[in-house]
Design a protein around this motif. Structure first.
Motif, PDB file in Angstrom:
ATOM      1  N   GLU A  90       0.766  -1.476   0.091  1.00 55.76           N
ATOM      2  CA  GLU A  90       0.075   0.018   0.071  1.00 55.76           C
ATOM      3  C   GLU A  90       0.963   1.263  -0.032  1.00 55.76           C
ATOM      4  O   GLU A  90       0.347   2.385  -0.227  1.00 55.76           O
ATOM      5  CB  GLU A  90      -0.882  -0.061   1.092  1.00 55.76           C
ATOM      6  CG  GLU A  90      -0.421   0.107   2.428  1.00 55.76           C
ATOM      7  CD  GLU A  90      -0.039  -1.545   3.027  1.00 55.76           C
ATOM      8  OE1 GLU A  90       0.063  -1.542   4.473  1.00 55.76           O
ATOM      9  OE2 GLU A  90       0.294  -2.305   2.147  1.00 55.76           O
ATOM     10  N   PRO A 141       1.372   3.601  -7.438  1.00 58.14           N
ATOM     11  CA  PRO A 141       0.336   2.607  -8.363  1.00 58.14           C
ATOM     12  C   PRO A 141       1.241   2.089  -9.746  1.00 58.14           C
ATOM     13  O   PRO A 141       1.988   3.136 -10.042  1.00 58.14           O
ATOM     14  CB  PRO A 141      -0.801   3.360  -8.771  1.00 58.14           C
ATOM     15  CG  PRO A 141      -1.161   4.612  -7.620  1.00 58.14           C
ATOM     16  CD  PRO A 141       0.326   4.926  -7.281  1.00 58.14           C
ATOM     17  N   ARG A 143      -5.712  -0.528  -6.611  1.00 59.62           N
ATOM     18  CA  ARG A 143      -4.529   0.415  -6.614  1.00 59.62           C
ATOM     19  C   ARG A 143      -3.430   0.251  -7.956  1.00 59.62           C
ATOM     20  O   ARG A 143      -3.107   1.288  -8.472  1.00 59.62           O
ATOM     21  CB  ARG A 143      -4.047   0.506  -5.359  1.00 59.62           C
ATOM     22  CG  ARG A 143      -2.672   1.520  -5.088  1.00 59.62           C
ATOM     23  CD  ARG A 143      -2.347   1.421  -3.687  1.00 59.62           C
ATOM     24  NE  ARG A 143      -1.041   2.202  -3.768  1.00 59.62           N
ATOM     25  CZ  ARG A 143      -0.836   3.651  -3.457  1.00 59.62           C
ATOM     26  NH1 ARG A 143      -2.199   4.217  -3.630  1.00 59.62           N
ATOM     27  NH2 ARG A 143      -0.003   4.301  -3.432  1.00 59.62           N
ATOM     28  N   HIS A 144      -3.107  -1.048  -7.844  1.00 60.81           N
ATOM     29  CA  HIS A 144      -2.137  -1.332  -8.596  1.00 60.81           C
ATOM     30  C   HIS A 144      -2.137  -1.926 -10.171  1.00 60.81           C
ATOM     31  O   HIS A 144      -1.427  -2.195 -10.873  1.00 60.81           O
ATOM     32  CB  HIS A 144      -1.287  -2.302  -7.969  1.00 60.81           C
ATOM     33  CG  HIS A 144      -0.497  -1.700  -6.844  1.00 60.81           C
ATOM     34  ND1 HIS A 144       0.391  -0.617  -6.861  1.00 60.81           N
ATOM     35  CD2 HIS A 144      -0.506  -1.700  -5.409  1.00 60.81           C
ATOM     36  CE1 HIS A 144       0.821  -0.170  -5.572  1.00 60.81           C
ATOM     37  NE2 HIS A 144       0.150  -0.925  -4.838  1.00 60.81           N
TER      38      HIS A 144
END
Length: 198
Positions: free
Chosen positions: A118, A122, A145-146
Motif C-alpha cells: 500500500e 500505483p 490501486r495497482h
C-alpha cells in the motif's frame, strides 16, 4: 508439469529450487514440512498460471512475493517475453533472497521492491499475481490501486475461495473466472479483472 517446459526453463527452475532449499534453512520462505514436495507443492503449483496467462508487455506485479512464488517461477517461464516482473516484498530478508535469485539466474526481467504494497506508487500493472498473501477482501484494494484498467489478476486461493469471493462482492465489482487447481484439490486460481467499488 515441469516436463512441459523448455530445457533452459527446466534448468533455471532446478537452480531456483536449489537456492530456495538452501536459503530456507535460514529464512522461512516455505513451510519446512513442504520441502520434500517442493517441486509439486510449490513450483508446479505456480506454473499452472502459465497455462492461462499470455503476457505480451508491460509490468507483471507479484504482491507479497515471499520466496518468489509465483513471481520468480513466472519470470523464468516468461523470460523471453518483453514483460517486467516487479516483485513486491516488505520483509528485508526475503527481498534480499529475491534479489540474489534474480542475480544468480540472470533474470534481467525482475525488479524487487522492498516495501509495503500500500506504500508504493500505483504500478498500472498489466498482470498481478499473489499466492497465500491475504483473503480476497483484503487483496481487492491492492488490485484496485495497482492494476491497469484492462489488467488481469491471477490469485492462487485455497479451498475456501468461494466464501472469499462472496465476501469481496459485498464491497467490490469485478469479473471473475475460477480455474480449478490441478495440484491441490478444492483450490483454485482466480482470474480477476474490471475491478471497481460496488
Amino acid at each position: 508439469m515441469i516436463g512441459d517446459v523448455s530445457r533452459e526453463t527446466k534448468d533455471l527452475l532446478n537452480e531456483y529450487q536449489e537456492l530456495l532449499v538452501r536459503w530456507n534453512k535460514k529464512i522461512n520462505l516455505v513451510a519446512p514440512s513442504t520441502i520434500s514436495q517442493l517441486r509439486a507443492r510449490h513450483i508446479d503449483d505456480c506454473l499452472q498460471i502459465s497455462r492461462y496467462a499470455d503476457p505480451e508487455c508491460g509490468i507483471w506485479a507479484d504482491l507479497g512475493s515471499g520466496g518468489g512464488l509465483p513471481g520468480i517461477v513466472l519470470a523464468i517461464f516468461f523470460a523471453s517475453r518483453p514483460v517486467r516482473f516487479m516483485l513486491v516484498e516488505s520483509d528485508q530478508r526475503k527481498a534480499a533472497f529475491l534479489r540474489s535469485v534474480a542475480r544468480s539466474l540472470d533474470l534481467h526481467n525482475v525488479n524487487v521492491q522492498n516495501d509495503r504494497i500500500e506504500a508504493i506508487n500505483p504500478l498500472n500493472a498489466a498482470h498481478i499475481s499473489a499466492r497465500a498473501l491475504a483473503p480476497l477482501p483484503r487483496l481487492m484494494p491492492y488490485l484496485d490501486r495497482h492494476m491497469a484498467k484492462d489488467g488481469q489478476a491471477w490469485l492462487m486461493k485455497g479451498e475456501k475461495w468461494q466464501a472469499e469471493v462472496d465476501e469481496a462482492r459485498k464491497y467490490w465489482k469485478f469479473n471473475l473466472t475460477s480455474i480449478a487447481s490441478s495440484t491441490q484439490p478444492g483450490a483454485a486460481i482466480l482470474k480477476i479483472g474490471e475491478v471497481s467499488d460496488a
